[in-house]
Write an enzyme that holds these catalytic residues in place. Sequence first.
Site, short mmCIF file in Angstrom:
data_model
loop_
_atom_site.label_atom_id
_atom_site.label_comp_id
_atom_site.label_asym_id
_atom_site.label_seq_id
_atom_site.Cartn_x
_atom_site.Cartn_y
_atom_site.Cartn_z
CB ILE A 7 44.14 44.71 44.35
CG1 ILE A 7 45.00 45.93 44.00
CG2 ILE A 7 42.67 44.99 44.03
CD1 ILE A 7 45.02 46.28 42.51
CB SER A 8 41.05 41.74 48.31
OG SER A 8 40.09 42.77 48.37
CB CYS A 10 42.81 40.51 41.34
SG CYS A 10 43.22 41.96 42.31
CB SER A 12 36.06 38.46 37.86
OG SER A 12 35.60 38.49 39.21
N GLY A 13 36.25 41.34 37.16
CA GLY A 13 35.63 42.64 37.41
C GLY A 13 36.56 43.80 37.73
CB ILE A 14 36.03 46.60 40.13
CG1 ILE A 14 34.66 46.99 39.58
CG2 ILE A 14 36.79 47.83 40.61
CD1 ILE A 14 33.67 47.50 40.64
CB SER A 140 28.20 49.84 46.77
OG SER A 140 26.98 49.90 46.06
CE1 TYR A 153 27.39 44.23 47.71
CE2 TYR A 153 25.92 45.99 47.06
CZ TYR A 153 27.15 45.38 46.99
OH TYR A 153 28.14 45.92 46.21
P1 NAD Z 1 33.09 40.52 40.75
O1 NAD Z 1 32.16 39.46 41.21
O2 NAD Z 1 33.64 40.42 39.38
O3 NAD Z 1 34.31 40.71 41.77
C1 NAD Z 1 34.26 40.40 43.14
C2 NAD Z 1 35.50 39.61 43.46
O4 NAD Z 1 35.56 39.34 44.87
C3 NAD Z 1 35.50 38.26 42.74
O5 NAD Z 1 36.72 38.11 42.06
C4 NAD Z 1 35.34 37.25 43.86
O6 NAD Z 1 35.96 36.03 43.60
C5 NAD Z 1 36.02 38.01 45.00
N1 NAD Z 1 35.72 37.43 46.32
C6 NAD Z 1 34.53 37.06 46.84
N2 NAD Z 1 34.71 36.52 48.05
C7 NAD Z 1 36.04 36.55 48.31
C8 NAD Z 1 36.85 36.14 49.40
N3 NAD Z 1 36.33 35.54 50.49
N4 NAD Z 1 38.19 36.36 49.33
C9 NAD Z 1 38.74 36.94 48.25
N5 NAD Z 1 38.03 37.32 47.17
C10 NAD Z 1 36.69 37.13 47.21
O7 NAD Z 1 32.27 41.89 40.90
P2 NAD Z 1 32.79 43.41 40.90
O8 NAD Z 1 31.65 44.19 40.37
O9 NAD Z 1 34.11 43.55 40.27
O10 NAD Z 1 32.90 43.69 42.48
C11 NAD Z 1 34.04 44.26 43.10
C12 NAD Z 1 33.59 45.15 44.25
O11 NAD Z 1 32.80 46.22 43.72
C13 NAD Z 1 32.72 44.45 45.29
O12 NAD Z 1 33.12 44.86 46.59
C14 NAD Z 1 31.32 44.97 44.99
O13 NAD Z 1 30.52 44.98 46.14
C15 NAD Z 1 31.64 46.37 44.50
N6 NAD Z 1 30.61 47.01 43.67
C16 NAD Z 1 30.13 46.39 42.54
C17 NAD Z 1 29.15 47.01 41.80
C18 NAD Z 1 28.54 46.37 40.57
O14 NAD Z 1 27.48 46.81 40.13
N7 NAD Z 1 29.19 45.39 39.95
C19 NAD Z 1 28.66 48.26 42.19
C20 NAD Z 1 29.18 48.87 43.33
C21 NAD Z 1 30.16 48.23 44.06
#
Ligand code: NAD
Length: 293
Positions: A7-8, A10, A12-14, A140, A153
Amino acid sequence: APRTVLISGCSSGIGLELAVQLAHDPRQRYQVVATMRDLGKKGALEAAAGEALGQTLAVAQLDVCSDESVAQCLSCIQGGEVDVLVNNAGVGLVGPLEGLSLAAMQNVFDTNFFGAVRLVRAVLPGMKKRRKGHIVVVSSVMGLQGVVFNEVYAASKFALEGFFESLAVQLLQFNIFITLVEPGPVVTDFEGKLLEQVSTADFPDTDPDTLHYFRDFYLPASRELFRSVGQSPQDVAQTNARYTPLAALKAVDPSGSLYVRTSHRLLFRWTRFLNLGLRCLACGCLRIRIWPR
Ligand code: NAD
């Protein structure tokens, strides 16, 4: 044998939540390689992983924008075999187009689109050889419909949709499956990072009207959207039924006009009623046909 899941994103978040949930699978079906760009940020993941750390979950460095980093990460996986790849890493970008640099836009594509392409190219030969594999892509709702002031985006997520939909056809021949996940608003660091970006940006070359629409209409509406229909990263694996009516507008009217006009009215004409409007959309009581074309 447990399946290796890479998983890439990781830290934070999802990504963090998904890694922890899979590592805690009661039947121990997964060996999770939870990766992040900056290992200095592994504290939250390790704390959440608890006793799974070093057992069903390993933490590894991976920058999806770097060929060397991808190669290095895969070389550390036993046999180099990835059964399930989850392309989760992503960055956002909001603001008036005229005020954003091309470099910032390219960074969004480098991370969201080419980052996923880079990883897929690296794991695909192994999956094809084994005639087995699963690629999950965190896209998304903005991969299905455009959202005002999120043009770049949304474009990066549309690009993912087209790429993986095309690839899915070929990969069926190899017994490799693709899943595109299209979450609506999810309450993670993602929104906070965007708001921080916005608060320090001055959006040069942007006319006052556009800035007014962005700051006084879009930003409050966006905050309200996250507050009223945002879901938690814990349940993001399930459909966000609360956002479905907005996403459905495009299916109801394939010309796209209904979605564009409804979004426009919600933001610019009905801002005072936005909260009510979103709730009504959420429970379905406001029928889309009351917005005639
Ligand atoms: P988040 O910011 O917590 O997680 C994104 C992660 O991607 C972070 O850990 C960040 O460090 C990492 N990242 C960024 N650039 C990177 C790189 N070059 N190499 C490796 N890691 C990198 O936010 P999230 O909401 O958990 O987002 C995860 C995914 O979900 C993203 O693809 C985002 O587009 C998608 N998403 C988010 C939402 C929302 O509302 N939060 C909605 C739809 C989709």
